[in-house]
Structure formats: structure tokens, C-alpha cells
Scaffold this motif. Sequence first.
Motif, PDB file in Angstrom:
ATOM      1  N   THR A 285       0.838  -1.213   0.000  1.00  7.48           N
ATOM      2  CA  THR A 285       0.000   0.000   0.000  1.00  7.48           C
ATOM      3  C   THR A 285       0.865   1.252   0.000  1.00  7.48           C
ATOM      4  O   THR A 285       0.704   2.146   0.823  1.00  7.48           O
ATOM      5  N   VAL A 286       1.786   1.290  -0.942  1.00  5.19           N
ATOM      6  CA  VAL A 286       2.696   2.436  -1.017  1.00  5.19           C
ATOM      7  C   VAL A 286       2.206   3.471  -2.027  1.00  5.19           C
ATOM      8  O   VAL A 286       1.416   3.162  -2.914  1.00  5.19           O
ATOM      9  N   TYR A 287       2.689   4.689  -1.875  1.00  2.71           N
ATOM     10  CA  TYR A 287       2.413   5.774  -2.808  1.00  2.71           C
ATOM     11  C   TYR A 287       0.925   5.804  -3.146  1.00  2.71           C
ATOM     12  O   TYR A 287       0.090   5.723  -2.249  1.00  2.71           O
ATOM     13  N   ASN A 288       0.599   5.896  -4.414  1.00  2.00           N
ATOM     14  CA  ASN A 288      -0.810   5.982  -4.805  1.00  2.00           C
ATOM     15  C   ASN A 288      -1.258   4.718  -5.533  1.00  2.00           C
ATOM     16  O   ASN A 288      -2.239   4.736  -6.265  1.00  2.00           O
ATOM     17  N   VAL A 291      -5.321   0.208  -3.786  1.00  2.00           N
ATOM     18  CA  VAL A 291      -5.291  -0.504  -2.512  1.00  2.00           C
ATOM     19  C   VAL A 291      -6.093  -1.799  -2.633  1.00  2.00           C
ATOM     20  O   VAL A 291      -7.145  -1.832  -3.274  1.00  2.00           O
ATOM     21  N   PRO A 317      12.447   7.424  -0.674  1.00  2.00           N
ATOM     22  CA  PRO A 317      12.973   7.961   0.585  1.00  2.00           C
ATOM     23  C   PRO A 317      12.097   7.705   1.804  1.00  2.00           C
ATOM     24  O   PRO A 317      12.454   8.115   2.903  1.00  2.00           O
ATOM     25  N   TYR A 318      10.942   7.046   1.615  1.00  2.00           N
ATOM     26  CA  TYR A 318       9.987   6.932   2.716  1.00  2.00           C
ATOM     27  C   TYR A 318      10.164   5.627   3.485  1.00  2.00           C
ATOM     28  O   TYR A 318      10.894   4.737   3.071  1.00  2.00           O
ATOM     29  N   ARG A 326       2.317   0.681   8.433  1.00  2.00           N
ATOM     30  CA  ARG A 326       1.872   0.048   7.191  1.00  2.00           C
ATOM     31  C   ARG A 326       0.390  -0.349   7.313  1.00  2.00           C
ATOM     32  O   ARG A 326      -0.376  -0.228   6.385  1.00  2.00           O
ATOM     33  N   PHE A 328      -1.725   1.176   9.159  1.00  2.00           N
ATOM     34  CA  PHE A 328      -2.455   2.445   9.026  1.00  2.00           C
ATOM     35  C   PHE A 328      -2.746   2.737   7.559  1.00  2.00           C
ATOM     36  O   PHE A 328      -3.879   3.049   7.185  1.00  2.00           O
ATOM     37  N   HIS A 329      -1.742   2.630   6.690  1.00  3.70           N
ATOM     38  CA  HIS A 329      -1.970   2.932   5.270  1.00  3.70           C
ATOM     39  C   HIS A 329      -3.024   2.001   4.684  1.00  3.70           C
ATOM     40  O   HIS A 329      -3.882   2.421   3.912  1.00  3.70           O
ATOM     41  N   ALA A 331      -5.459   0.395   6.285  1.00  2.00           N
ATOM     42  CA  ALA A 331      -6.776   0.696   6.856  1.00  2.00           C
ATOM     43  C   ALA A 331      -7.307   2.024   6.314  1.00  2.00           C
ATOM     44  O   ALA A 331      -8.468   2.132   5.906  1.00  2.00           O
ATOM     45  N   TYR A 332      -6.445   3.013   6.294  1.00  2.00           N
ATOM     46  CA  TYR A 332      -6.830   4.377   5.894  1.00  2.00           C
ATOM     47  C   TYR A 332      -7.300   4.383   4.446  1.00  2.00           C
ATOM     48  O   TYR A 332      -8.359   4.898   4.121  1.00  2.00           O
ATOM     49  N   ARG A 333      -6.529   3.763   3.587  1.00  2.00           N
ATOM     50  CA  ARG A 333      -6.874   3.794   2.170  1.00  2.00           C
ATOM     51  C   ARG A 333      -8.011   2.834   1.850  1.00  2.00           C
ATOM     52  O   ARG A 333      -8.667   2.964   0.811  1.00  2.00           O
TER      53      ARG A 333
END
Lengths: 410, 410
Positions: A285-288, A291, A317-318, A326, A328-329, A331-333
Motif C-alpha cells: 500500500t505504497v504511494y498511490n 489498494v 525515501p519513505y 503500514r 495504518f496505510h 486501513a486508511y486507504r
Amino acid sequence: MTIVTRTGGGMRDTLIECVRLAHEGPPVDLLIQGGRIGQIQPAGVIDAGGAVREDGAGALALPGMVDAHCHVDKTLWNRSWVPHSAGPVLEDRIANGERGRAELGLPSRDGVHALLGQMAATGTTLARTHTDVDPEIGLRGLELVASVAEELADMIDVEQVAFPQGGLLTRPGTAELLESALQQGLVGCLGGIDPAALERDSVRHLDLIFGLAETYGAKLDIHLHERGTLGAHTMELIIERVLRHGLEGRVAISHGVAIVEVDGAQSERILQGFAEARISLLTATVYNTPVLPVAEMRGRGVNIGAGNDGVRDLWGPYGNGDMLDRTFHLAYRNGFRTDEQIAAAFDVAVSGGAIALGREPARIEPGAPADLFLIDAASIGEAVASRPPRRLVLKRGKVVARLGNPVHAR
Amino acid sequence: MTIVTRTGGGMRDTLIECVRLAHEGPPVDLLIQGGRIGQIQPAGVIDAGGAVREDGAGALALPGMVDAHCHVDKTLWNRSWVPHSAGPVLEDRIANGERGRAELGLPSRDGVHALLGQMAATGTTLARTHTDVDPEIGLRGLELVASVAEELADMIDVEQVAFPQGGLLTRPGTAELLESALQQGLVGCLGGIDPAALERDSVRHLDLIFGLAETYGAKLDIHLHERGTLGAHTMELIIERVLRHGLEGRVAISHGVAIVEVDGAQSERILQGFAEARISLLTATVYNTPVLPVAEMRGRGVNIGAGNDGVRDLWGPYGNGDMLDRTFHLAYRNGFRTDEQIAAAFDVAVSGGAIALGREPARIEPGAPADLFLIDAASIGEAVASRPPRRLVLKRGKVVARLGNPVHAR
């Protein structure tokens, strides 16, 4: 009052006092014996005699997480800032990664050590890491990571994947290296990558790695960045081969976002195939990137795990190695807002990852290995939304981190 | 050696020693005088006499950020965890927010105070917050937020928007309340919301708020969740009215993701309209909503600002008030990896927000107001990727936070 006598080898029992197992749950004590959870009782009930005591202070106790997809060999985690310099497409990143690793001395022992320590300190107790194998680096990356993982074996379990990042068919000599890694017992899992888009011959690429997997009894974990109908077609080829080679439950597809990009009928067929062939999907679930729909896929019996992918490396760089970040990303998305939804995303990072790796999922219950962490949060929802430093992390009953910092054994 | 004499009112000069203004930049000292940056000189050059000294320790100094879209009146920030309970669509959230605010005593003075303190402590020096106005709550929310903002006036500048969250046409009495808020001088900016999807009459909704804006010399900030061609049509109606009422540079659209969902020709016309009418887009980049393409839109002369939107409230459990976190989401989902790209996303949170609010963007240069923060990072890229606690935050030259914690004036 339950009276407890010491059990197990040379390790002292540990009593973790006053933790909660659920939102508004009553405080309990956990007795850790011989690396396992021996007892769970209401706070104050267990008389643990000479056990080491740890004050849980009402924190939430959660099972250790699984980073089911990372690349610790590539990390610049413990270095001063290296501005990103790759071009915008996958091939640029592969080329930049290979150029840069020579300049920067990657993989670095210190980097791998520091990142695995950070992962342990944030509550990850098991990780699958893809290590580059190619004619230039040979098996040196695998050997280095294996040696650091051995050093940190008390903190975190590490499974390596021999990963042909730069290509397998397109890089003569790589297949032989992979086979050699299997023969030497350096790895029990082989990687693959974009059999069509990068390798230009999906059938030959897949047949090669499935053949090696069958011969050596290895698992497979295939990077699949291919999008839309191309990626979906590759998924179909993978399902066919899992069933044909009898590798059910031993193959994972990493990324695999094509599944959300094809029409309903095709996606339906593929999800059925994943369930039948017990193929796990591993998402970062990275960048855009699209998901993976956690609720729908799990509802159809498809296992999903999660991983950090690259952590501050030449690819981007992230990242910070924290699986709660991870989660969080994910769940959030997915638009998850209720505690129940967020707990499902967290379970992806716990059970989902373990199942993908063929391990028993961590659980906080008597008899289970004491792989767990304590966090100051009312519920999994708050843990994921706030992500404070982990109060305490235990791996097989040993304290491996306190307040976000690894505790290295002397 | 430059000799400095004290200037300004009762406030002592402050010398911030040894900070950097750019990656690999030489260390400099900043002399703060009368709330402004008086001098910037190589480290050690300024002889600041009796100035208060702050050790920058080589940290990066960055201009204060603007939270251009938040809802501090709704926050549950300083409470124990409240599990999310709203249904899945906008109307459910509006209804849940109104039900819950009575039960939970929202807006709460303590909550608003705590969240504004957290925002200041993370380096936000200016915020625009949308405060609910409806027949039930009347103007109480606006009065409460105004009173807390007054109390914290030394820490953070707060602009309120009188916001008809529950509808304007659909809630008789709300328009009169908005007009009353303008008449009393409680606000200088009016909100609007989904003129078609929620209000069922885009033209009447927009004509009403544009009429009030012209009569009272107010700015407008319109929540636009409408998707696809519907949202794009509403954008066209807004552009027409900005030009007709002569409100260029005084109108913002919040969210506005429809711009990325319509075809190239329509999106092109709308972006031209935004540039001509100097309409700012304000984005929060929450959940999985489409991300505004920062580079393309700025390249076409369209101003973009950013905001946290809701922070841990009845609308959703996420958020922490940190604009650097919000900048991370904007940069990450734009796929920004180079320092230059990430710096552009950061500039959205600094200049973009200020321009949208009609303020001078914060700058670290002599003569500018000393709205700035120090962070232990090599570059803006690292600051956004890592987001460590802010070492020091200054608002108009006064220290308002240290190491992530607000410093309240005695």
C-alpha cells in the motif's frame, strides 16, 4: 491464587502485569514460561514467585506483527540523508539501485542490523525479506542478511527470498545462482518478477521458478507490478501452475494490484483461483498504487498479508519499518473507520502475514509463543490511528525492545 | 562582526544559533527582533548582546505551515478513545456528528485548546477552521472557537469560516445565522457545501453565499465533495460567480477532487478558470480520495493549499493535527520521491495555504515575520519522510513549542 513453579530451560519466567487484551477489557496478567504464554489470569491472581516482573501499566497487549514483504538488503536506514535520484519508471529504479549499491556499499551489515532492530522495536516478530540475487552481487547479499539475521535471531525471525530483482531470463547466470542458493540451503523461498512486463516471456519465467520450487521443495513469492489485464493474465498463469505443481499454500504474489483493475467477472474468477490455490496476496500500500480491498478479498477466502516494502532506500525515501504504520496505510486507504474494520486490517499484518509465510499466526492465548507487544492505546483502532512507540516487545518471551528502542542481548 | 542593538517593544531579541536553511547549507544564525527576522548571518558573526539565545544545533529552519482546512470545533483530540460509529456515507456522518456532539459536549473548550496547541507545537502558525453553524448550535461554536483562538493568539493565527455543515437551503434559519455572524464581525469567511448533491439546488445555494460575500466583503471557502462531472459542473458555476462578483483571489474550493475525474478538455477549461478567477484548491488528501496533482496544477497557475481536515472526531478516528504529516500524504500519494518534488509539496503547506487565505507566505528571510520551526532533518525531503518532533517553533518571534510540546505563555 494460582501457584506457579518455574518451568523450561535456563530462562526465567516473566510476569507481565496489568495489560488489556481488548478495548475496555479487564486488566489481566500474562505469565510467560519457556518462551510461551503460560497463563492469562485476571490481574493479581497469578503468584509467579521469582518471575521477572514487567509493569504493563494498563497497556494493550497485541500479537507480534509480520512484515511479509520487505527488502532489508537495500536499506539506507541508519545513514545520513541520501536524496532520491532515480528516474520515474521501474527500469530506472532497478538501474539506479544497482549503480547506487556499489557506490554506497550496499547491502551494509550495519544497515541491515539497524533496520531489523527497528522492525523488532516496533513489534514485528517475523519478516520475509527479498534479497537481490544477480550475477554482479551473486549470493553475497543472501549471506550477509543470513549472518545478521542469525545474530538477531532472538529478536526477530527472518525468512529470506532469493530475489532476481534485475530479471532472471534477461540476466543470464541468475537462474543458476538461485538454484545454488536453494542447493546450499541459504533460502527456502524463491522470488520472481513481472514475468511479462520486465522478463518478456511470462511462461518461461514462471515455468523456471515453479520448476525450481518443485525440485527443491521451495516456496515462491512473485513480485507482480504488472497492471490491468496484463497483470490479471499473469495471475491466471500463476494459479494454473500452483495447481499443476501441487504448490497450494506455498505461493504468494506481492503487490498484485491488477486484481482491482480488471472487470468483475475476471476478478471474480481470479479470486476464486487464489482461494482454491491458497495463493496469498502481499500488499505494501505504497504511494498511490491501488489498494487491495481487504474486506472483500478476505470475505472470498483470499489471504492477504502486508509488508513495508523498501524502507528508505534507493527506490524511495519513505518508510520506517513499522508495521503499525503500514497497517495504518492499509486501513486508511480502505476507508476503514470503525474499530472492527481497523482490527481486520491489523489482522492482515498478524495472521495474514503468518499464513502467507506458512507459520502459525501469533496469538495472545495460553500455549502460544510469546511473540507480542504492549502499546498505550485503548483499542486496536487507537493503536493504528496513533501509533505511539511500543512500550514493550517480546519475542519468544524475551524482551527485545522497550519504549521503541531495541534491547540487544549482551 | 555585526553589532546589534535591541529594537522593538518590550520583547527581547532572540538569537537562534546554528541552523541550516537548506540541505548541506552552511550553518547560520537568525536574529529575531520585534517579532521579525532581523538578520541572517553565517554562524558566529552576529554579536547579539543581551539577546536570548536558542541553540539550533544544526537543525533545519523551515517557515511556519498553514493548515488551510480543519475543523477544530469537532475534535475529540484530548479525550480517551471514542470508537467510530457513523454509517458509511456523508449524510450518515453529518447526522452522527450532530447526534454525538450533544452527547459528548462538543465543541469543547478543552478540545479546541488542546488541538490548536498541538497544531502550533508541530509548526503550524496559521490555520483556517470551518466551524459548524446551524439552527441547533447557532453561533455558539464560532464564539467558543473565537474565544480559545484569542487565548492562543500568541501561538497561532486562526481564521474561522462560518460553515453550514448540515446544509443551508435544507436547514431553514442557517442563512440568517451566517449573515448574523458576518454582521457581528465573528467571521470574514463563509462556507458552503455540496450545492447540488447535498443542497439540491446549486444555483440558489451559490447565489446566496456569493451574495452575502459581496454584501459583507467576505471570503468564501466551499466544501465540494461532489464527484465527476457533477462536481466539475459546480466548479464551473463557482468560476462564473467569482468573475461576476469580482471576488478573484477571495474564493477557495475545499476537496474538489472532481477536477481529476473529468476528461482532459473539461479539466483544462476548469483549471484555466481557477487560474483566471484565482480560486485556490484546498486539499486534505484523506483516506483513498483522489489526490490533486500538485505539479500539474501549480504548473498551470492554480494555487493549492493543504489542511488536516478532521482530527480524531466523529467523522473519523485518524489525524494528529501535524501539517508535516499532511504534507507527507500529499507528497507520497503524488509519488514524489526527489527532494525537489517533496519541497514543492511542502510549499503547498506554506505558500499555498497562505495565498489561499490572502496572507503573506511565511519566509525565512530578513524582514519577514518570525513564523518558523526547527527540525532535525537534512532537507525538506527528510523532514517530510521522517517527521520527527519539532525542536523549536516560533510564532512572531516567540517560542511557542519545544520538542513537540506547546509552551504556553504565563
